[in-house]
Motif scaffolding. Structure first.
Motif, short mmCIF file in Angstrom:
data_model
loop_
_atom_site.label_atom_id
_atom_site.label_comp_id
_atom_site.label_asym_id
_atom_site.label_seq_id
_atom_site.Cartn_x
_atom_site.Cartn_y
_atom_site.Cartn_z
N ARG A 193 0.83 -1.22 0.00
CA ARG A 193 0.00 0.00 0.00
C ARG A 193 0.86 1.27 0.00
NH1 ARG A 193 -4.02 -2.83 4.35
NH2 ARG A 193 -5.21 -3.99 2.79
N ILE A 194 1.96 1.23 0.75
CA ILE A 194 2.83 2.41 0.79
C ILE A 194 3.51 2.60 -0.56
CG2 ILE A 194 4.92 3.41 1.83
CD1 ILE A 194 4.14 1.87 4.44
N HIS A 195 4.04 1.52 -1.12
CA HIS A 195 4.78 1.64 -2.38
C HIS A 195 3.87 1.97 -3.57
CE1 HIS A 195 8.68 -0.45 -0.89
NE2 HIS A 195 8.71 0.86 -0.72
N LYS A 196 2.59 1.64 -3.45
CA LYS A 196 1.65 2.04 -4.50
C LYS A 196 1.50 3.57 -4.53
CE LYS A 196 -2.88 0.92 -6.32
NZ LYS A 196 -4.20 0.35 -6.03
N LEU A 197 1.52 4.18 -3.35
CA LEU A 197 1.41 5.65 -3.26
C LEU A 197 2.75 6.31 -3.56
CD1 LEU A 197 -0.51 5.81 0.13
CD2 LEU A 197 -1.43 6.60 -2.06
N ASN A 198 3.83 5.63 -3.15
CA ASN A 198 5.14 6.27 -3.10
C ASN A 198 6.21 5.20 -3.31
OD1 ASN A 198 7.43 7.67 -2.36
ND2 ASN A 198 6.67 8.28 -0.34
N PRO A 199 6.49 4.88 -4.60
CA PRO A 199 7.37 3.74 -4.91
C PRO A 199 8.78 3.87 -4.33
CG PRO A 199 6.23 4.53 -6.87
CD PRO A 199 5.96 5.53 -5.79
#
Lengths: 222, 222
Positions: free
Chosen positions: B185-191
């Motif tokens: 979820r974090i990397h989807k917003l902010n790779p």
């Protein structure tokens, strides 16, 4: 089955929020609709607490829930699965709801058809404390993992709440949390605050919180 | 012994916060002062994480800490006991710091005398995300008890952070928390977000976080 509307809340146009809040509260009283404004930090367990609350009260009251969030629909989906009517309010980045914004939500859910409407406010211990939503009563959740020092750091929130739920008491074994200290700190700010220790997960203490709610709803709607 | 100043921060007079933030960042770069803006919900463990961080880095860098809070002095007291220079910033009810407010704090602590200054922002996942403080890097803490769904509910905060610490991993036995889901979820917003799993309480994972900090501080100050 989950089924809910998503409402994009607009910024309020009213200059005097306190006056709007009083007007809204009088209207809710006349309509015999008890509005609970429920506040907390992110992740303190508002939605799980509401699920347990709705399960205990749904045969006695017609319940509606307004889930305020900056962006997502996670909570309205969860609540709509309880059988209560739920709508999702999107604040479009705004960190709180005022009375005008609350009324937009109440109109969207046709609040006068309900005995008991719950506003799950944006997860934030700062800004929601500063704006009267027009609710009949304010309640907040402090969860054990957040720590017993929070009344010292967010005093306004603890001052304006009629009721404080201390949630996640099932996790006490892994946290240092002093029950007596937290009660003393809350009552120093707000001597009349009702305090209930609960675990929304196991159900412990939730009956007592619901007894308090029943008393408040019946008093408001009589 | 604890010893710290309390600074009452005034509302900023600047109209364009982004421009002020860029100006402040350039000044910090010139002064070889790395400023970390650390954000989180109330009770996620910012102060405990800072204590462990300072213990590991204080022999290598001259460290200053600005503890922003609405009202209390709890955190500056704790931090000043680590031997790092600490000051308490009182926001007078304001829910975030912008660049102008941050600069008032930096001036009060004589920031150019330090290699590494940490701003512990107000406990809030909403408002601080909207204001560039002028920091060299933004970091946030999400604690296990808050839940793995928080990136869905507070997307802006996760988007603007260079580094996310997942704290309180020692308490996993009593919470449902999905490590893979939260990373996804974090990397989807902010790779590009760096993610470290830590327990500020036991020290697990804190060395890796400090390695990342060392790299960033040295790059900034060279």
């Amino acid at each position: 089955m989950s089924d809910f509307k998503v409402i994009e809340i607009k910024k309020s146009v009213f200059e005097n929020n306190d006056r709007e809040a009083d007007r809204l509260r009088a209207k809710l009283k006349e309509d015999k609709t008890f509005l609970l404004n429920l506040m907390s930090s992110p992740g303190s367990g508002k939605t799980t607490t509401l699920k347990g609350t709705i399960a205990r009260l749904k045969d006695e009251y017609k319940i509606g829930v307004m889930e305020a969030d900056i962006d997502s629909d996670v909570d309205a989906k969860t609540i709509s699965e309880t059988g209560a009517k739920a709508i999702q309010l999107h604040t479009g980045g705004m960190c709180h709801l005022d009375a005008g914004m609350t009324e937009q939500g109440l109109d969207s859910i046709d609040a006068n058809e309900f005995d008991f409407v719950i506003l799950e406010n944006v997860g934030n211990l700062v800004c929601p404390a500063e704006f009267d939503t027009g609710a009949s009563k304010n309640a907040m959740i402090l969860s054990v993992p957040e720590g017993d020092d929070k009344p010292l750091k967010y005093p306004l929130m603890f001052t304006i709440c009629d009721c404080v739920l201390i949630n996640k008491i099932d996790t006490k074994s892994v946290f240092d949390f002093d029950d007596e200290a937290v009660v003393e700190r809350i009552h120093k700010l707000n001597p009349k605050a009702e305090i209930f220790f609960i675990s929304a997960k196991t159900g412990e203490g939730v009956d007592k919180w619901c007894d308090w709610l029943r008393k408040e709803i019946d008093e408001w709607n009589k």
